[in-house]
Scaffold this motif. Structure first.
Motif, PDB file in Angstrom:
ATOM      1  N   GLY A 151       0.822  -1.198   0.000  1.00  0.00           N
ATOM      2  CA  GLY A 151       0.000   0.000   0.000  1.00  0.00           C
ATOM      3  C   GLY A 151       0.856   1.247   0.000  1.00  0.00           C
ATOM      4  N   ALA A 152       0.724   2.064   1.052  1.00  0.00           N
ATOM      5  CA  ALA A 152       1.502   3.296   1.176  1.00  0.00           C
ATOM      6  C   ALA A 152       2.540   3.202   2.285  1.00  0.00           C
ATOM      7  CB  ALA A 152       0.566   4.474   1.429  1.00  0.00           C
ATOM      8  N   ILE A 153       2.921   1.985   2.670  1.00  0.00           N
ATOM      9  CA  ILE A 153       3.871   1.783   3.759  1.00  0.00           C
ATOM     10  C   ILE A 153       5.074   0.990   3.275  1.00  0.00           C
ATOM     11  CG2 ILE A 153       4.236   0.548   5.948  1.00  0.00           C
ATOM     12  CD1 ILE A 153       2.761   3.132   6.371  1.00  0.00           C
ATOM     13  N   LEU A 154       6.264   1.475   3.652  1.00  0.00           N
ATOM     14  CA  LEU A 154       7.515   0.752   3.446  1.00  0.00           C
ATOM     15  C   LEU A 154       7.990   0.252   4.805  1.00  0.00           C
ATOM     16  CD1 LEU A 154       9.380   3.341   1.171  1.00  0.00           C
ATOM     17  CD2 LEU A 154       7.949   1.425   0.429  1.00  0.00           C
ATOM     18  N   ARG A 157      -7.673  17.302  -0.807  1.00  0.00           N
ATOM     19  CA  ARG A 157      -7.430  17.246   0.631  1.00  0.00           C
ATOM     20  C   ARG A 157      -6.093  17.887   1.004  1.00  0.00           C
ATOM     21  NH1 ARG A 157     -10.028  13.748   4.172  1.00  0.00           N
ATOM     22  NH2 ARG A 157      -9.114  13.621   6.257  1.00  0.00           N
ATOM     23  N   ALA A 158      -5.068  17.636   0.184  1.00  0.00           N
ATOM     24  CA  ALA A 158      -3.710  18.034   0.563  1.00  0.00           C
ATOM     25  C   ALA A 158      -3.334  19.439   0.108  1.00  0.00           C
ATOM     26  CB  ALA A 158      -2.711  17.028   0.001  1.00  0.00           C
ATOM     27  N   VAL A 190      12.759  22.136  -4.109  1.00  0.00           N
ATOM     28  CA  VAL A 190      11.344  21.767  -4.139  1.00  0.00           C
ATOM     29  C   VAL A 190      11.146  20.425  -3.429  1.00  0.00           C
ATOM     30  CG1 VAL A 190       9.370  21.193  -5.612  1.00  0.00           C
ATOM     31  CG2 VAL A 190      10.936  23.043  -6.266  1.00  0.00           C
ATOM     32  N   ILE A 191      10.216  20.392  -2.485  1.00  0.00           N
ATOM     33  CA  ILE A 191       9.777  19.148  -1.865  1.00  0.00           C
ATOM     34  C   ILE A 191       8.616  18.627  -2.696  1.00  0.00           C
ATOM     35  CG2 ILE A 191       8.744  18.077   0.170  1.00  0.00           C
ATOM     36  CD1 ILE A 191      11.513  18.959   0.785  1.00  0.00           C
ATOM     37  N   ARG A 192       8.736  17.410  -3.205  1.00  0.00           N
ATOM     38  CA  ARG A 192       7.660  16.859  -4.036  1.00  0.00           C
ATOM     39  C   ARG A 192       7.012  15.679  -3.334  1.00  0.00           C
ATOM     40  NH1 ARG A 192      10.531  13.612  -9.107  1.00  0.00           N
ATOM     41  NH2 ARG A 192      12.455  13.061  -8.053  1.00  0.00           N
ATOM     42  N   LEU A 193       5.710  15.586  -3.502  1.00  0.00           N
ATOM     43  CA  LEU A 193       4.911  14.541  -2.869  1.00  0.00           C
ATOM     44  C   LEU A 193       4.224  13.719  -3.950  1.00  0.00           C
ATOM     45  CD1 LEU A 193       3.201  16.713  -0.095  1.00  0.00           C
ATOM     46  CD2 LEU A 193       5.465  15.636  -0.049  1.00  0.00           C
ATOM     47  N   LEU A 194       4.441  12.411  -3.892  1.00  0.00           N
ATOM     48  CA  LEU A 194       3.852  11.479  -4.862  1.00  0.00           C
ATOM     49  C   LEU A 194       3.247  10.295  -4.114  1.00  0.00           C
ATOM     50  CD1 LEU A 194       6.805  11.491  -7.426  1.00  0.00           C
ATOM     51  CD2 LEU A 194       4.465  12.212  -7.970  1.00  0.00           C
ATOM     52  N   PRO A 195       2.218  10.512  -3.316  1.00  0.00           N
ATOM     53  CA  PRO A 195       1.662   9.391  -2.558  1.00  0.00           C
ATOM     54  C   PRO A 195       1.015   8.354  -3.466  1.00  0.00           C
ATOM     55  CG  PRO A 195       0.214  11.300  -2.423  1.00  0.00           C
ATOM     56  CD  PRO A 195       1.480  11.763  -3.096  1.00  0.00           C
ATOM     57  N   PRO A 196       1.040   7.085  -3.073  1.00  0.00           N
ATOM     58  CA  PRO A 196       0.250   6.101  -3.815  1.00  0.00           C
ATOM     59  C   PRO A 196      -1.215   6.538  -3.853  1.00  0.00           C
ATOM     60  CG  PRO A 196       1.690   5.022  -2.218  1.00  0.00           C
ATOM     61  CD  PRO A 196       1.741   6.496  -1.927  1.00  0.00           C
ATOM     62  N   LEU A 197      -1.867   6.273  -4.940  1.00  0.00           N
ATOM     63  CA  LEU A 197      -3.251   6.723  -5.084  1.00  0.00           C
ATOM     64  C   LEU A 197      -4.203   5.961  -4.168  1.00  0.00           C
ATOM     65  CD1 LEU A 197      -3.400   7.248  -8.959  1.00  0.00           C
ATOM     66  CD2 LEU A 197      -2.534   8.775  -7.156  1.00  0.00           C
ATOM     67  N   VAL A 198      -3.716   4.908  -3.526  1.00  0.00           N
ATOM     68  CA  VAL A 198      -4.543   4.132  -2.596  1.00  0.00           C
ATOM     69  C   VAL A 198      -4.345   4.574  -1.149  1.00  0.00           C
ATOM     70  CG1 VAL A 198      -4.585   2.107  -4.102  1.00  0.00           C
ATOM     71  CG2 VAL A 198      -2.767   2.324  -2.398  1.00  0.00           C
ATOM     72  N   ILE A 199      -3.561   5.621  -0.914  1.00  0.00           N
ATOM     73  CA  ILE A 199      -3.274   6.030   0.461  1.00  0.00           C
ATOM     74  C   ILE A 199      -4.559   6.373   1.200  1.00  0.00           C
ATOM     75  CG2 ILE A 199      -2.926   8.484  -0.078  1.00  0.00           C
ATOM     76  CD1 ILE A 199      -0.571   8.415   1.949  1.00  0.00           C
ATOM     77  N   GLU A 200      -4.633   5.972   2.460  1.00  0.00           N
ATOM     78  CA  GLU A 200      -5.812   6.263   3.275  1.00  0.00           C
ATOM     79  C   GLU A 200      -5.738   7.692   3.811  1.00  0.00           C
ATOM     80  OE1 GLU A 200      -5.905   3.268   6.263  1.00  0.00           O
ATOM     81  OE2 GLU A 200      -6.221   1.629   4.835  1.00  0.00           O
ATOM     82  N   ALA A 240      -6.309   9.014   6.770  1.00  0.00           N
ATOM     83  CA  ALA A 240      -5.611   9.206   8.039  1.00  0.00           C
ATOM     84  C   ALA A 240      -4.103   9.162   7.849  1.00  0.00           C
ATOM     85  CB  ALA A 240      -6.053   8.147   9.045  1.00  0.00           C
ATOM     86  N   LEU A 241      -3.637   8.296   6.976  1.00  0.00           N
ATOM     87  CA  LEU A 241      -2.201   8.176   6.728  1.00  0.00           C
ATOM     88  C   LEU A 241      -1.679   9.417   6.009  1.00  0.00           C
ATOM     89  CD1 LEU A 241      -0.113   5.967   7.354  1.00  0.00           C
ATOM     90  CD2 LEU A 241      -0.393   5.157   5.014  1.00  0.00           C
ATOM     91  N   LEU A 242      -2.424   9.909   5.041  1.00  0.00           N
ATOM     92  CA  LEU A 242      -2.044  11.135   4.344  1.00  0.00           C
ATOM     93  C   LEU A 242      -1.992  12.302   5.317  1.00  0.00           C
ATOM     94  CD1 LEU A 242      -1.465  12.688   1.703  1.00  0.00           C
ATOM     95  CD2 LEU A 242      -3.941  12.926   1.414  1.00  0.00           C
ATOM     96  N   ASP A 243      -3.000  12.409   6.172  1.00  0.00           N
ATOM     97  CA  ASP A 243      -3.031  13.502   7.149  1.00  0.00           C
ATOM     98  C   ASP A 243      -1.825  13.429   8.085  1.00  0.00           C
ATOM     99  OD1 ASP A 243      -5.379  14.426   6.061  1.00  0.00           O
ATOM    100  OD2 ASP A 243      -6.665  13.538   7.598  1.00  0.00           O
ATOM    101  N   ASP A 244      -1.480  12.228   8.526  1.00  0.00           N
ATOM    102  CA  ASP A 244      -0.331  12.055   9.411  1.00  0.00           C
ATOM    103  C   ASP A 244       0.943  12.525   8.725  1.00  0.00           C
ATOM    104  OD1 ASP A 244       1.281  11.254  11.538  1.00  0.00           O
ATOM    105  OD2 ASP A 244       1.377   9.167  10.866  1.00  0.00           O
ATOM    106  N   ALA A 245       1.114  12.133   7.462  1.00  0.00           N
ATOM    107  CA  ALA A 245       2.306  12.538   6.720  1.00  0.00           C
ATOM    108  C   ALA A 245       2.363  14.054   6.547  1.00  0.00           C
ATOM    109  CB  ALA A 245       2.328  11.848   5.360  1.00  0.00           C
ATOM    110  N   LEU A 246       1.229  14.674   6.256  1.00  0.00           N
ATOM    111  CA  LEU A 246       1.196  16.130   6.094  1.00  0.00           C
ATOM    112  C   LEU A 246       1.469  16.845   7.407  1.00  0.00           C
ATOM    113  CD1 LEU A 246      -1.847  16.476   3.662  1.00  0.00           C
ATOM    114  CD2 LEU A 246       0.583  16.714   3.089  1.00  0.00           C
ATOM    115  N   ASP A 247       1.015  16.258   8.521  1.00  0.00           N
ATOM    116  CA  ASP A 247       1.339  16.827   9.833  1.00  0.00           C
ATOM    117  C   ASP A 247       2.851  16.881  10.046  1.00  0.00           C
ATOM    118  OD1 ASP A 247      -1.344  17.096  10.449  1.00  0.00           O
ATOM    119  OD2 ASP A 247      -1.447  15.271  11.658  1.00  0.00           O
ATOM    120  N   VAL A 248       3.523  15.782   9.697  1.00  0.00           N
ATOM    121  CA  VAL A 248       4.978  15.723   9.842  1.00  0.00           C
ATOM    122  C   VAL A 248       5.643  16.774   8.953  1.00  0.00           C
ATOM    123  CG1 VAL A 248       7.022  14.288   9.415  1.00  0.00           C
ATOM    124  CG2 VAL A 248       5.007  13.298  10.534  1.00  0.00           C
TER     125      VAL A 248
END
Length: 458
Positions: free
Chosen positions: A57-60, A360-361, A425-435, A437-445
């Motif tokens: 998914g969106a986790i390594l 959302r982001a 430039v900081i670039r963000l390419l999340p998997p399109l299946v990201i949940e 809550a997980l996206l929000d957590d990453a954006l908080d960081v």
């Protein structure tokens, strides 16, 4: 479009949450990275020196047991998520039947099926043909070959801030000198660079950017190259390595119109933007562009090496039999992965999810830009998002700040990438299946990293 990211069914054993068991990188990753230095050529860079043991998914998951939120997707490759079960099953099934024959020696249906899908999905309802390859650079280079064969002309025009690959031809087409070109010359001839419409950095301001950039583009091609000498104009609908630059509205349609008027092949390099990443199946669709040729790769193979050139039948068929190909071009296992990935994108509504990720982001990133003097601009389309970092009170690029924010994110278990002609430039390419809550957590960081940067410079 709302910013609602609906949950997708759980598909595996890795919980979709950030988890730090050790510092990042941990002791085992550090040990392996040290060993790597004795075995691997040092020319391979590393964004984050952790060794991945598993991904889903969106986790390594690294070898130290840390679970990192993946906002890189292998540089826009694992758009359907890492190890999607349908892709993995298709790969295993095909590998059990046969792994290779070389399509130029004996044929197989998967190659034709992928070509059929790309002919259907790429912009335009004209008759099309597709050629499959292995890497994005290979696709771009073959698009140039096809354009030259079809037009009988030598010149290729690319844009400022472009990135098209690392082969001799595509390296010549790429704008940034370090690290992509330094020490590797001389470069391929008949490659010319023209202005691009970079709204944030356009001297006349974003409102005049499209008109003025197009005027300069047309003047350069007409007076310095000669439009009658140009085989192809190659452009990214959203520039990737150059800084996730969304061109000023109207610029690319103007370039395409100019190409059409002068018999020039307009090539859309959709290697990073294709297959839903920007909230359209192909980013060209955002401005109604119908390119003559489209190059694709990355998300096409969902992690297996596969690329393509798709375009007008009369152009693609201008090359005589034997003129196109490659030993691994359209490998059957990669084709199986691509067919599964395309099905997932369409059936799970991932184009819509990309738009929802952006909805959302991006507002959060824009609010961050409004309140942080270190952020010059937040921009992007769909799930292709960026922050451009500058020295407060100016538009001067600040690559040191970009690296600092990325390092903060990495230490906190969020993988982000740095890009841009100026490295800022900081670039963000999340998997399109990201949940959500997980996206929000990453954006908080990410937000904490930018705010700490602002405090440290205040």
């Amino acid at each position: 479009m709302t910013d609602t990211l609906t949950s997708l069914p759980a598909s595996g054993e890795v919980a979709q949450r950030r988890l730090l068991q050790t510092p990042v990188p941990g002791p085992r990753s550090t040990e392996l990275h040290a060993a790597r230095g004795h075995e691997v050529a040092r020319g391979f860079g590393t964004t984050l020196p952790v060794f991945v043991e598993r991904a889903e998914g969106a986790i390594l998951v690294d070898v130290d047991g840390n679970q990192l939120i993946d906002l890189a997707s292998g540089i826009a490759v694992t758009s359907v998520g890492a190890s999607h079960p349908r892709v993995a099953a298709a790969v295993a099934e095909q590998a059990a039947r046969f792994t290779h024959t070389c399509f130029m020696v004996t044929e197989y249906e998967g190659f034709v099926d992928v070509a059929r899908a790309l002919n259907r999905l790429t912009p335009g309802d004209h008759e099309k043909r597709t050629a499959l390859y292995t890497t994005g650079a290979e696709a771009v280079e073959n698009a140039v070959k096809i354009a030259r064969a079809a037009t009988g002309r030598p010149a290729v025009v690319v844009l400022d801030h472009a990135y098209h690959g690392r082969t001799l031809m595509t390296m010549s087409m790429t704008a940034r000198h370090v690290p992509y070109k330094a020490g590797f010359g001389p470069f391929a001839p008949e490659v010319y660079r023209a202005p691009s419409a970079y709204p944030y950095r356009w001297p006349g301001g974003p409102e005049r950017c499209a008109e003025e950039a197009l005027s300069r583009f047309e003047e350069l091609v007409t007076t310095q190259i000669g439009a009658e000498n140009v085989a192809a104009i190659v452009a990214e609908p959203v520039q990737g390595e150059g800084g996730f630059i969304v061109p000023a509205p109207g610029f690319l349609p103007g370039v395409a119109r100019f190409a059409r008027e002068h018999g020039i092949v307009f090539v859309a390099d959709e290697i990073q933007t294709g297959f839903g990443r920007t909230g359209a199946m192909f980013a060209s669709e955002h401005e109604g562009l119908v390119p003559d040729l489209v190059t694709s790769a990355k998300a096409l193979g969902a992690g297996l090496p596969l690329s393509a050139v798709t375009g007008r039948a009369e152009l693609m068929d201008a090359v005589d039999p034997g003129g196109l190909g490659g030993t691994y071009a359209g490998n059957p296992v990669a084709c199986a992965a691509a067919l599964a990935a395309i099905s997932v994108i369409e059936e799970e509504g991932l184009v819509d999810r990309a738009r929802a990720i952006g909805a959302r982001a991006l507002p959060r990133l824009q609010r961050l830009a409004e309140h942080s003097p270190a952020v010059g601009e937040a921009r992007g389309r769909g799930a292709m998002l960026a922050l451009e970092l500058v020295r407060p009170g100016s538009t001067e690029p600040d690559p040191v700040a970009a690296r600092a924010v990325a390092a903060h994110c990495h230490a906190e278990g969020v993988l982000v990438l740095v890009c841009g002609t100026f490295g800022n430039v900081i670039r963000l390419l999340p998997p399109l299946v990201i949940e959500a809550a997980l996206l929000d957590d990453a954006l908080d960081v990410l937000e904490r990293g930018v705010r700490e940067l602002a405090w440290s410079t205040s």
